[in-house]
Design a protein around this motif. Structure first.
Motif, PDB file in Angstrom:
ATOM      1  N   GLU A 175     -62.564 -91.662 -43.676  1.00 44.18           N
ATOM      2  CA  GLU A 175     -63.560 -90.661 -43.308  1.00 44.18           C
ATOM      3  C   GLU A 175     -64.593 -90.596 -44.428  1.00 44.18           C
ATOM      4  N   LYS A 176     -65.614 -89.788 -44.234  1.00 47.65           N
ATOM      5  CA  LYS A 176     -66.682 -89.750 -45.239  1.00 47.65           C
ATOM      6  C   LYS A 176     -66.316 -88.908 -46.450  1.00 47.65           C
ATOM      7  N   THR A 177     -65.338 -88.043 -46.317  1.00 46.16           N
ATOM      8  CA  THR A 177     -64.897 -87.258 -47.477  1.00 46.16           C
ATOM      9  C   THR A 177     -63.394 -87.424 -47.642  1.00 46.16           C
ATOM     10  N   GLU A 178     -62.920 -87.080 -48.840  1.00 41.78           N
ATOM     11  CA  GLU A 178     -61.494 -87.109 -49.144  1.00 41.78           C
ATOM     12  C   GLU A 178     -60.987 -85.667 -49.234  1.00 41.78           C
ATOM     13  N   PRO A 179     -59.683 -85.475 -49.245  1.00 47.65           N
ATOM     14  CA  PRO A 179     -59.153 -84.096 -49.212  1.00 47.65           C
ATOM     15  C   PRO A 179     -59.541 -83.211 -50.396  1.00 47.65           C
ATOM     16  N   ILE A 180     -60.073 -83.778 -51.480  1.00 43.71           N
ATOM     17  CA  ILE A 180     -60.577 -82.950 -52.579  1.00 43.71           C
ATOM     18  C   ILE A 180     -61.689 -82.032 -52.038  1.00 43.71           C
ATOM     19  N   ALA A 181     -62.517 -82.591 -51.151  1.00 41.96           N
ATOM     20  CA  ALA A 181     -63.607 -81.810 -50.553  1.00 41.96           C
ATOM     21  C   ALA A 181     -63.059 -80.708 -49.652  1.00 41.96           C
ATOM     22  N   ALA A 182     -61.814 -80.847 -49.250  1.00 37.26           N
ATOM     23  CA  ALA A 182     -61.190 -79.841 -48.393  1.00 37.26           C
ATOM     24  C   ALA A 182     -60.453 -78.795 -49.215  1.00 37.26           C
ATOM     25  N   GLY A 183     -60.536 -78.925 -50.554  1.00 33.92           N
ATOM     26  CA  GLY A 183     -59.915 -77.913 -51.414  1.00 33.92           C
ATOM     27  C   GLY A 183     -58.618 -78.348 -52.081  1.00 33.92           C
ATOM     28  N   ALA A 184     -58.219 -79.620 -51.921  1.00 34.06           N
ATOM     29  CA  ALA A 184     -56.988 -80.089 -52.572  1.00 34.06           C
ATOM     30  C   ALA A 184     -57.188 -80.121 -54.090  1.00 34.06           C
ATOM     31  N   ILE A 241     -57.036 -80.701 -42.801  1.00 35.07           N
ATOM     32  CA  ILE A 241     -56.486 -80.401 -44.129  1.00 35.07           C
ATOM     33  C   ILE A 241     -57.210 -79.186 -44.722  1.00 35.07           C
ATOM     34  N   ALA A 242     -58.531 -79.131 -44.509  1.00 36.77           N
ATOM     35  CA  ALA A 242     -59.311 -77.992 -45.015  1.00 36.77           C
ATOM     36  C   ALA A 242     -58.816 -76.682 -44.407  1.00 36.77           C
ATOM     37  N   GLU A 243     -58.483 -76.731 -43.132  1.00 40.12           N
ATOM     38  CA  GLU A 243     -58.009 -75.529 -42.438  1.00 40.12           C
ATOM     39  C   GLU A 243     -56.666 -75.057 -43.023  1.00 40.12           C
ATOM     40  N   ILE A 244     -55.789 -76.019 -43.289  1.00 44.00           N
ATOM     41  CA  ILE A 244     -54.473 -75.672 -43.847  1.00 44.00           C
ATOM     42  C   ILE A 244     -54.624 -75.106 -45.258  1.00 44.00           C
ATOM     43  N   ILE A 245     -55.481 -75.752 -46.057  1.00 43.76           N
ATOM     44  CA  ILE A 245     -55.633 -75.311 -47.447  1.00 43.76           C
ATOM     45  C   ILE A 245     -56.254 -73.918 -47.487  1.00 43.76           C
ATOM     46  N   LYS A 246     -57.163 -73.672 -46.561  1.00 46.64           N
ATOM     47  CA  LYS A 246     -57.784 -72.349 -46.491  1.00 46.64           C
ATOM     48  C   LYS A 246     -56.716 -71.279 -46.234  1.00 46.64           C
ATOM     49  N   ALA A 247     -55.805 -71.591 -45.339  1.00 44.51           N
ATOM     50  CA  ALA A 247     -54.725 -70.638 -45.040  1.00 44.51           C
ATOM     51  C   ALA A 247     -53.819 -70.456 -46.256  1.00 44.51           C
ATOM     52  N   GLU A 266     -47.469 -69.801 -40.042  1.00 41.28           N
ATOM     53  CA  GLU A 266     -46.244 -69.897 -40.840  1.00 41.28           C
ATOM     54  C   GLU A 266     -46.580 -70.324 -42.281  1.00 41.28           C
ATOM     55  N   ILE A 267     -47.577 -71.193 -42.424  1.00 37.12           N
ATOM     56  CA  ILE A 267     -48.015 -71.633 -43.752  1.00 37.12           C
ATOM     57  C   ILE A 267     -48.471 -70.419 -44.559  1.00 37.12           C
ATOM     58  N   PHE A 268     -49.253 -69.574 -43.916  1.00 37.92           N
ATOM     59  CA  PHE A 268     -49.767 -68.373 -44.581  1.00 37.92           C
ATOM     60  C   PHE A 268     -48.619 -67.547 -45.165  1.00 37.92           C
ATOM     61  N   LYS A 269     -47.504 -67.457 -44.414  1.00 35.65           N
ATOM     62  CA  LYS A 269     -46.349 -66.663 -44.873  1.00 35.65           C
ATOM     63  C   LYS A 269     -45.582 -67.371 -45.980  1.00 35.65           C
TER      64      LYS A 269
END
Ligand SMILES: *Cc1c(COP(=O)(O)O)cnc(C)c1O
Length: 434
Positions: A224-233, A197-203, A167-170
């Motif tokens: 965690e060891k990384t923050e959401p910037i590393a996930a593409g935020a 978060i990385a999965e959602i941002i990728k979509a 649904e996010i993709f749409k």
């Protein structure tokens, strides 16, 4: 398994806790052992990252000094932005004591990025309670985003509380900004890990490469060891009286991410054209530096308190979110207290175990920004600081207490035990079967 901790309070003339609660505490603590090791590993990684950021950015003694007036050339302020950005893995940051709260920093980010006619899409269902008025979900004429012609849409969470990636993709097609809330807020849905978060941002970016992703990072920093910037935020936002203030920042918030986006937010916080170059730090720099320096270890203490809480409450038959063995993305434990009496006893018991204002009994009240009454235990050094042991709950079904913080594990653990003792004294605990 060997008992690794002494369950008895050690101070002579100290706390009087029911023996069965202490026995259970020892059992709960033993169950925490491997989790605690993992927490320590993360703290070490993040602590080193923060130290490196201090060194790389040449933090000096004069950075601790404040400025007044316009704050032109405030070195401490500018270097702190750079240190914070590096620690978050971001290009730039805006770290200011003049953000009055996390909600204010988030508001600044949204108003900084969005323009009339733009659409903001929440990818994680309805946002945190205090954001509803900012977006304009509760009436109009008050200067909300809706009043300024910003449209809002949301992708509801799936019945199990996880994001709906298809649904996010749409829904992100044609939108200017996507909004992700990492932490659970006042709901029982799972907190998002950075991987999720990385999965959602990728979509989202797969469908709309230009979309600007803003993550409400409240309570997530350094868990965690990384923050959401590393996930593409593109931007992450949070409060300094939560994780990254390390219990020492007196107030404030931050926005970190891409340089041009951070600048737009700074234009909103101060003035267009002036942005980050103005805003005196008064005498707040030192507390913010020191707080950031301590933050990875303080977060570790809060996580240990959280894991202990989840273990002991689960053993007592109260459902916890996350469950003790689940991977964490924040410092919150939601405990289902089943009814208002249990809830009130627990919250008031937490207050009794606080270092400040231990002698007052919190009651439910109509807090600004929340639409049902909220009861809060917050006996903190900084008013309302929730990196300090605190518990709050909207007085509504399912009577969940949201427990978070704990500057030190020693005092966090004892706070929980005192809350249990309070429940026991008020006949809210059934201990006879233990
Ligand atoms: C705490 C929090 C905020 C901001 O709350 P403030 O009280 O305004 O600092 C926003 N989102 C989430 C998920 C939070 O936990």
């Amino acid at each position: 398994m060997a008992e690794i901790f002494d369950p008895k309070p050690v101070v002579k003339g100290g706390f009087v806790i029911e023996d069965r609660i202490l026995k259970l505490a020892a059992k709960a603590e033993a169950a925490c052992e491997s989790g605690f090791l993992e927490i320590d590993r993360t703290a070490r990684f993040n602590g080193e990252k923060v130290l490196k950021a201090f060194i790389d950015n040449r933090v000096s003694e004069d950075c601790m000094n404040g400025s007044s007036g316009y704050g032109y050339g405030d070195k401490g302020r500018d270097v702190l932005d750079a240190v914070f950005a590096q620690a978050m893995g971001a290009e730039d940051a805006l770290v200011r004591h003049t953000f009055v709260s996390g909600t204010h920093a988030l508001t600044c980010a949204l108003f900084g990025i969005l323009r009339a006619g733009d659409t903001m899409v929440s990818l994680t269902g309805r946002p945190y309670d205090t954001l509803e008025e900012v977006i304009g979900l509760r009436g109009s004429g008050n200067g909300s985003l809706a009043d300024f012609g910003v449209k809002y849409d949301q992708v509801d969470l799936q019945p199990d509380g996880t994001p709906d990636v298809a649904e996010i993709f749409k829904k992100v097609k044609g939108a200017k900004c996507a909004y992700i809330q990492r932490s659970r807020g006042y709901s029982l849905r799972p907190t998002l890990t950075v991987d999720k978060i990385a999965e959602i941002i990728k979509a989202a970016k797969g469908s709309n490469p230009d979309i600007i992703v803003i993550v409400d990072n409240c309570y997530g920093e350094f868990t965690e060891k990384t923050e959401p910037i590393a996930a593409g935020a593109d931007l992450i936002v949070g409060s300094l009286i939560k994780n990254p203030g390390g219990g020492l920042a007196h107030t404030g918030g931050y926005i970190a991410g891409g340089k041009k986006y951070v600048e737009q937010c700074a234009y909103r916080l101060t003035c267009v054209g002036m942005g980050k170059e103005v805003g005196c730090s008064l005498n707040e720099n030192k507390a913010m530096y020191q707080g950031l320096f301590f933050a990875p270890d303080v977060v570790a203490n809060a996580l240990k308190t959280a894991l202990f809480t989840a273990n002991i409450m689960t053993m007592l038959g109260f459902e916890c979110y996350p469950a003790p063995t689940e991977k964490r993305g924040d410092i919150i434990t939601a405990v289902l207290m089943k009814n208002p009496d249990n809830l009130t006893a627990f919250i008031q018991g937490i207050q009794k175990g606080s270092p400040v204002d231990s002698f007052v009994a919190p009651e439910a009240w109509d807090m600004p920004g929340y639409d049902s009454q909220v009861i809060m235990a917050a006996g903190a050094f900084n008013n309302g600081a929730s990196i300090e042991l605190s518990a709050d709950a909207p007085l509504r079904e399912p009577y969940a207490a949201y427990v978070q913080g704990g500057l030190t594990y020693t005092t966090g653990r004892m706070g929980i035990l005192l809350a249990l003792q309070e429940m026991f004294d008020r006949k809210c605990l059934k201990l006879f079967e233990l």
